[in-house]
Design a protein around this motif. Structure first.
Motif, PDB file in Angstrom:
ATOM      1  N   LYS A   1       1.090  -1.195  -0.179  1.00  0.00           N
ATOM      2  CA  LYS A   1       0.035   0.039  -0.207  1.00  0.00           C
ATOM      3  C   LYS A   1       0.827   1.259  -0.208  1.00  0.00           C
ATOM      4  CE  LYS A   1      -3.884   2.263   2.315  1.00  0.00           C
ATOM      5  NZ  LYS A   1      -4.598   2.526   0.914  1.00  0.00           N
ATOM      6  N   LEU A   2       0.687   2.000  -1.069  1.00  0.00           N
ATOM      7  CA  LEU A   2       1.406   3.331  -1.277  1.00  0.00           C
ATOM      8  C   LEU A   2       0.872   4.165   0.001  1.00  0.00           C
ATOM      9  CD1 LEU A   2       1.562   3.852  -4.905  1.00  0.00           C
ATOM     10  CD2 LEU A   2       3.688   3.684  -3.427  1.00  0.00           C
ATOM     11  N   ASN A   3       1.695   5.169   0.349  1.00  0.00           N
ATOM     12  CA  ASN A   3       1.365   6.335   1.359  1.00  0.00           C
ATOM     13  C   ASN A   3       0.990   7.561   0.620  1.00  0.00           C
ATOM     14  OD1 ASN A   3       1.226   7.994   3.433  1.00  0.00           O
ATOM     15  ND2 ASN A   3       3.274   8.082   3.868  1.00  0.00           N
ATOM     16  N   GLN A   4      -0.240   7.747   0.473  1.00  0.00           N
ATOM     17  CA  GLN A   4      -0.815   8.774  -0.568  1.00  0.00           C
ATOM     18  C   GLN A   4      -0.738  10.099   0.009  1.00  0.00           C
ATOM     19  OE1 GLN A   4      -4.664   6.947  -0.932  1.00  0.00           O
ATOM     20  NE2 GLN A   4      -3.454   5.208  -1.563  1.00  0.00           N
ATOM     21  N   LYS A   5      -0.387  10.193   1.581  1.00  0.00           N
ATOM     22  CA  LYS A   5      -0.143  11.332   2.322  1.00  0.00           C
ATOM     23  C   LYS A   5       0.918  11.914   1.989  1.00  0.00           C
ATOM     24  CE  LYS A   5      -3.959  10.419   5.767  1.00  0.00           C
ATOM     25  NZ  LYS A   5      -4.682  11.578   5.178  1.00  0.00           N
ATOM     26  N   ASN A   6       2.054  11.259   1.650  1.00  0.00           N
ATOM     27  CA  ASN A   6       3.266  11.683   1.090  1.00  0.00           C
ATOM     28  C   ASN A   6       3.361  12.324   0.177  1.00  0.00           C
ATOM     29  OD1 ASN A   6       6.159  11.867   0.493  1.00  0.00           O
ATOM     30  ND2 ASN A   6       6.757   9.856   1.314  1.00  0.00           N
ATOM     31  N   PRO A   7       3.726  13.428   0.072  1.00  0.00           N
ATOM     32  CA  PRO A   7       3.913  14.529  -1.146  1.00  0.00           C
ATOM     33  C   PRO A   7       4.520  13.965  -2.529  1.00  0.00           C
ATOM     34  CG  PRO A   7       3.808  15.872   0.650  1.00  0.00           C
ATOM     35  CD  PRO A   7       4.255  14.323   1.263  1.00  0.00           C
ATOM     36  N   GLU A   8       5.658  13.298  -1.944  1.00  0.00           N
ATOM     37  CA  GLU A   8       6.508  12.612  -3.167  1.00  0.00           C
ATOM     38  C   GLU A   8       5.833  11.488  -3.901  1.00  0.00           C
ATOM     39  OE1 GLU A   8      10.173  11.100  -1.443  1.00  0.00           O
ATOM     40  OE2 GLU A   8      10.699  13.158  -0.852  1.00  0.00           O
ATOM     41  N   VAL A   9       4.987  11.013  -3.410  1.00  0.00           N
ATOM     42  CA  VAL A   9       3.991   9.946  -3.753  1.00  0.00           C
ATOM     43  C   VAL A   9       2.973  10.575  -4.710  1.00  0.00           C
ATOM     44  CG1 VAL A   9       2.498   8.028  -3.617  1.00  0.00           C
ATOM     45  CG2 VAL A   9       4.521   7.926  -2.177  1.00  0.00           C
ATOM     46  N   THR A  10       2.349  11.594  -4.124  1.00  0.00           N
ATOM     47  CA  THR A  10       1.374  12.276  -4.927  1.00  0.00           C
ATOM     48  C   THR A  10       2.025  13.021  -6.146  1.00  0.00           C
ATOM     49  OG1 THR A  10       0.160  12.964  -2.949  1.00  0.00           O
ATOM     50  CG2 THR A  10      -0.280  14.060  -4.799  1.00  0.00           C
ATOM     51  N   GLU A  11       3.126  13.454  -6.083  1.00  0.00           N
ATOM     52  CA  GLU A  11       3.788  14.263  -7.292  1.00  0.00           C
ATOM     53  C   GLU A  11       4.128  13.046  -8.329  1.00  0.00           C
ATOM     54  OE1 GLU A  11       7.488  17.151  -8.284  1.00  0.00           O
ATOM     55  OE2 GLU A  11       7.226  16.224  -6.149  1.00  0.00           O
ATOM     56  N   TYR A  12       4.649  11.818  -7.797  1.00  0.00           N
ATOM     57  CA  TYR A  12       5.122  10.855  -8.797  1.00  0.00           C
ATOM     58  C   TYR A  12       3.904  10.404  -9.533  1.00  0.00           C
ATOM     59  CZ  TYR A  12       6.647   6.438 -10.682  1.00  0.00           C
ATOM     60  OH  TYR A  12       6.995   5.368 -11.309  1.00  0.00           O
ATOM     61  N   ILE A  13       2.822   9.946  -8.858  1.00  0.00           N
ATOM     62  CA  ILE A  13       1.552   9.418  -9.407  1.00  0.00           C
ATOM     63  C   ILE A  13       0.946  10.829 -10.396  1.00  0.00           C
ATOM     64  CG2 ILE A  13      -0.880   8.624  -9.152  1.00  0.00           C
ATOM     65  CD1 ILE A  13       1.334   6.849  -8.532  1.00  0.00           C
ATOM     66  N   CYS A  14       0.976  11.868 -10.001  1.00  0.00           N
ATOM     67  CA  CYS A  14       0.697  12.919 -10.990  1.00  0.00           C
ATOM     68  C   CYS A  14       1.374  13.131 -12.229  1.00  0.00           C
ATOM     69  CB  CYS A  14       0.378  14.424 -10.207  1.00  0.00           C
ATOM     70  SG  CYS A  14      -0.691  14.402  -9.126  1.00  0.00           S
ATOM     71  N   ASP A  15       2.689  12.983 -11.969  1.00  0.00           N
ATOM     72  CA  ASP A  15       3.712  12.572 -13.181  1.00  0.00           C
ATOM     73  C   ASP A  15       3.437  11.669 -14.080  1.00  0.00           C
ATOM     74  OD1 ASP A  15       5.033  15.242 -12.370  1.00  0.00           O
ATOM     75  OD2 ASP A  15       6.831  14.046 -11.487  1.00  0.00           O
ATOM     76  N   VAL A  16       2.894  10.519 -13.345  1.00  0.00           N
ATOM     77  CA  VAL A  16       2.415   9.526 -14.262  1.00  0.00           C
ATOM     78  C   VAL A  16       1.527   9.717 -15.248  1.00  0.00           C
ATOM     79  CG1 VAL A  16       1.510   7.153 -14.220  1.00  0.00           C
ATOM     80  CG2 VAL A  16       3.479   7.578 -12.707  1.00  0.00           C
ATOM     81  N   ILE A  17       0.316  10.491 -14.587  1.00  0.00           N
ATOM     82  CA  ILE A  17      -0.740  10.705 -15.482  1.00  0.00           C
ATOM     83  C   ILE A  17      -0.324  11.636 -16.328  1.00  0.00           C
ATOM     84  CG2 ILE A  17      -2.978  12.198 -15.301  1.00  0.00           C
ATOM     85  CD1 ILE A  17      -3.302  11.144 -12.199  1.00  0.00           C
ATOM     86  N   LYS A  18       0.453  12.646 -16.232  1.00  0.00           N
ATOM     87  CA  LYS A  18       0.865  13.468 -17.427  1.00  0.00           C
ATOM     88  C   LYS A  18       1.674  12.913 -18.416  1.00  0.00           C
ATOM     89  CE  LYS A  18       1.475  17.433 -14.145  1.00  0.00           C
ATOM     90  NZ  LYS A  18       2.354  18.024 -13.343  1.00  0.00           N
ATOM     91  N   PHE A  19       2.491  11.780 -18.056  1.00  0.00           N
ATOM     92  CA  PHE A  19       3.144  10.946 -18.944  1.00  0.00           C
ATOM     93  C   PHE A  19       2.059  10.069 -19.688  1.00  0.00           C
ATOM     94  CE2 PHE A  19       4.856   6.773 -19.976  1.00  0.00           C
ATOM     95  CZ  PHE A  19       6.177   7.046 -20.841  1.00  0.00           C
TER      96      PHE A  19
END
Length: 553
Positions: free
Chosen positions: A156-174
């Motif tokens: 389970k990913l820690n979605q409260k971690n800003p680094e995780v959120t930024e990573y996933i948002c970058d995945v969407i952009k990709f």
């Protein structure tokens, strides 16, 4: 208005449909995405304008243990294969959304591998929830962590971690930059952090016009997820359950109650909760398997296509295939299929579903109209959808006998888009006759009615019927009736008080007047024929419509 407001979705589980191996060897890419290219034409011809496909990205087994969000699963091919597939879908007018598995990753994901290697010194030790270096697990990692569903395979990913959120948002952009994807279905959205979803929505609002976020939510107050800050839509499991169980129990009150509750949840507005409606998917049994009476396939799909929400059909179910859930395995729900082996010409279900898709596309009132219940019993149900002076009235019957009932009507004349019948309202009331285990979609004849071809009445399909006092048992063949049976002329015996009509003449060779007389003769066999019924028959001068009508008896 956005594209998803008028979407009719097709759903593909690609690892299953292409027959990919159950486990990923991470070897050379196998270009199975190319097997899906012929399905694009099938999807378009069957009345769909959107595709939900996934999971797609590199994973260990079933696809939901992602190991690389930026690489197509090697069992399916290369990123170029996926890019080409999405491009071909767009050329055919089909929008595409991917599965976004952002709640958890597989154990081969780079961040988890780094934790295994560096332990407390890993820069990613806070990317997952409750990593405890004093614990252990069945893999003997020397640490423990939170998982999804009790499976340590899914970390389970820690979605409260800003680094995780930024990573996933970058995945969407990709995904948008690389594949031109039109939206994402968020896996396990009912356990995603709400602030995390708000960040995803902010990203969605910037990456592409009308980028759609739909979430997998099993139960609860759907409005918690569907709003201007989080998601555009969620899976409508409440209606999914009601659609099959209400037919099995002959209890339309269950569907009506569910729709009323969901409509109120959205503020009694057609755009309040535009939920993702379905009757089966990759996690639940096929609708054809779940239904006790296989003929209920027809009213079930009429309702799914016409009730508020966005309809979706899971690959293969448009052919009425079986799929029973097995213990410890969903393989039977995710089979490999070949279009060449699915004979659409001999299958009544695909033609029916295709007709519903065309009707839905050609009648915007079914996408934007409000919802009003008009008639309700255990076995009959009617409602209207109204928008900008347009009206559609939907009538369904789950009984093994035909039913006649009267509903309020706003227009003077309606066309049954499945039966082809033209019926006039009288003093603001519309009386309709619905065959057993069937239904119809009645549109005011001014609403582009002639743009939608009618299809054969569902009661024409080959059936074996046993009616009892409190229940009906009916099984339907997956093949249409033979040419001999289909062209059998109308013949009504004298001893029933009706004259014989063209007893040796195929329906297709009858004139309009002969078809009209044949319909009236069949009506007489079922009971008294009123002046209004006669008028409805003689006012119908369209041969295709009369052909469908006479075959409906």
């Amino acid at each position: 208005m956005s594209w998803y407001d008028e979407a009719v979705f097709y759903h593909i589980y690609p690892l299953g449909l292409t027959g990919a191996p159950k486990q990923n060897s991470y070897g050379e890419p196998e270009h199975r995405m190319k097997q899906l290219v012929p399905w694009i034409e099938h999807i378009r011809n069957a009345g769909f304008n959107a595709l939900y496909i996934g999971p797609l990205f590199e994973s260990v087994g079933h696809g939901y243990e992602t190991t690389d969000y930026r690489k197509l699963d090697s069992r399916l091919g290369t990123n170029d294969d996926l890019k080409d597939f999405v491009s071909k879908c767009h050329e055919s007018g089909i929008r595409v959304i991917f599965d976004g598995v952002f709640n958890h990753t597989g154990r081969d994901f780079f961040a988890f591998r780094d934790i295994k290697k560096k332990r407390e010194a890993s820069a990613y030790k806070d990317w997952y929830c409750n990593v405890n270096f004093s614990g252990n697990n069945e893999y003997n990692d020397g640490f423990s962590y939170d998982n999804w569903g009790g499976y340590n395979l899914l970390v389970k990913l820690n979605q409260k971690n800003p680094e995780v959120t930024e990573y996933i948002c970058d995945v969407i952009k990709f995904w948008v930059d690389e594949f031109d994807v039109d939206g994402i279905r968020l896996d396990a959205a009912d356990v995603l952090d709400f602030d995390f979803m708000k960040k995803l929505r902010q990203t969605a609002n910037t990456v592409k016009p009308d980028f759609w976020l739909m979430g997998e939510v099993i139960h609860g107050d759907y409005s918690k997820w569907v709003n201007g800050e989080t998601l555009h839509s969620v899976t409508n499991y409440a209606l999914h359950k009601a659609l099959y169980s209400a037919h099995n129990d002959h209890n339309y009150f269950e569907i009506a109650h569910t729709v009323k509750r969901l409509y109120e949840m959205g503020g009694n507005k057609p755009d309040g909760l535009r939920l993702y409606n379905f009757v089966d998917n990759h996690d639940v049994e096929r609708i054809y398997t779940k239904l006790d009476n296989k003929s209920h396939f027809f009213p079930v799909h009429i309702l799914m296509y016409t009730l508020p929400g966005v309809p979706s059909v899971y690959y293969g179910s448009e052919f009425g295939i079986e799929g029973k859930k097995e213990q410890f395995s969903d393989d039977s729900l995710r089979p490999a299929l070949s279009l060449s082996e699915l004979d659409a010409s001999e299958n009544p279900y695909i033609s029916f579903v295709s007709a519903l898709g065309r009707i839905r596309t050609d009648a915007p009132v079914l996408s934007y109209g409000d919802y009003n219940q008009l008639y309700l019993t255990n076995r009959q149900y009617a409602f209207s959808r109204n928008c900008n002076g347009m009206q559609a009235i939907v009538t369904v019957n789950n009984d093994c006998n035909a039913a006649s009932f009267t509903v309020p009507a706003a227009c003077g004349e309606y066309k049954g888009m499945l039966s082809g019948q033209i019926v006039s309202a009288n003093n603001g009331n519309l009386t309709v006759n619905i065959p057993a285990d069937s239904g119809d979609i009645w549109l005011c004849t001014g609403i582009r009615a002639d743009a939608v071809p009618v299809v054969q009445s569902v009661s024409e399909k080959k059936t074996t019927e046993v009616c009892k006092a409190d229940s009906c048992e009916k099984t339907a063949s997956k093949k249409s009736v033979s040419d001999t049976e289909e062209k059998k002329a109308a013949s009504v015996s004298e001893e029933n008080g009706c004259e014989t009509v063209c007893c040796d003449k195929p329906y297709e060779e009858m004139t309009v007047s002969e078809l009209q007389e044949g319909i009236l003769a069949k009506m007489k066999k079922n009971g008294p024929v009123t002046d209004q019924m006669k008028k409805d028959v003689y006012d119908n001068i369209w041969k295709d419509s009369l052909l469908n009508w006479i075959k409906s008896f």
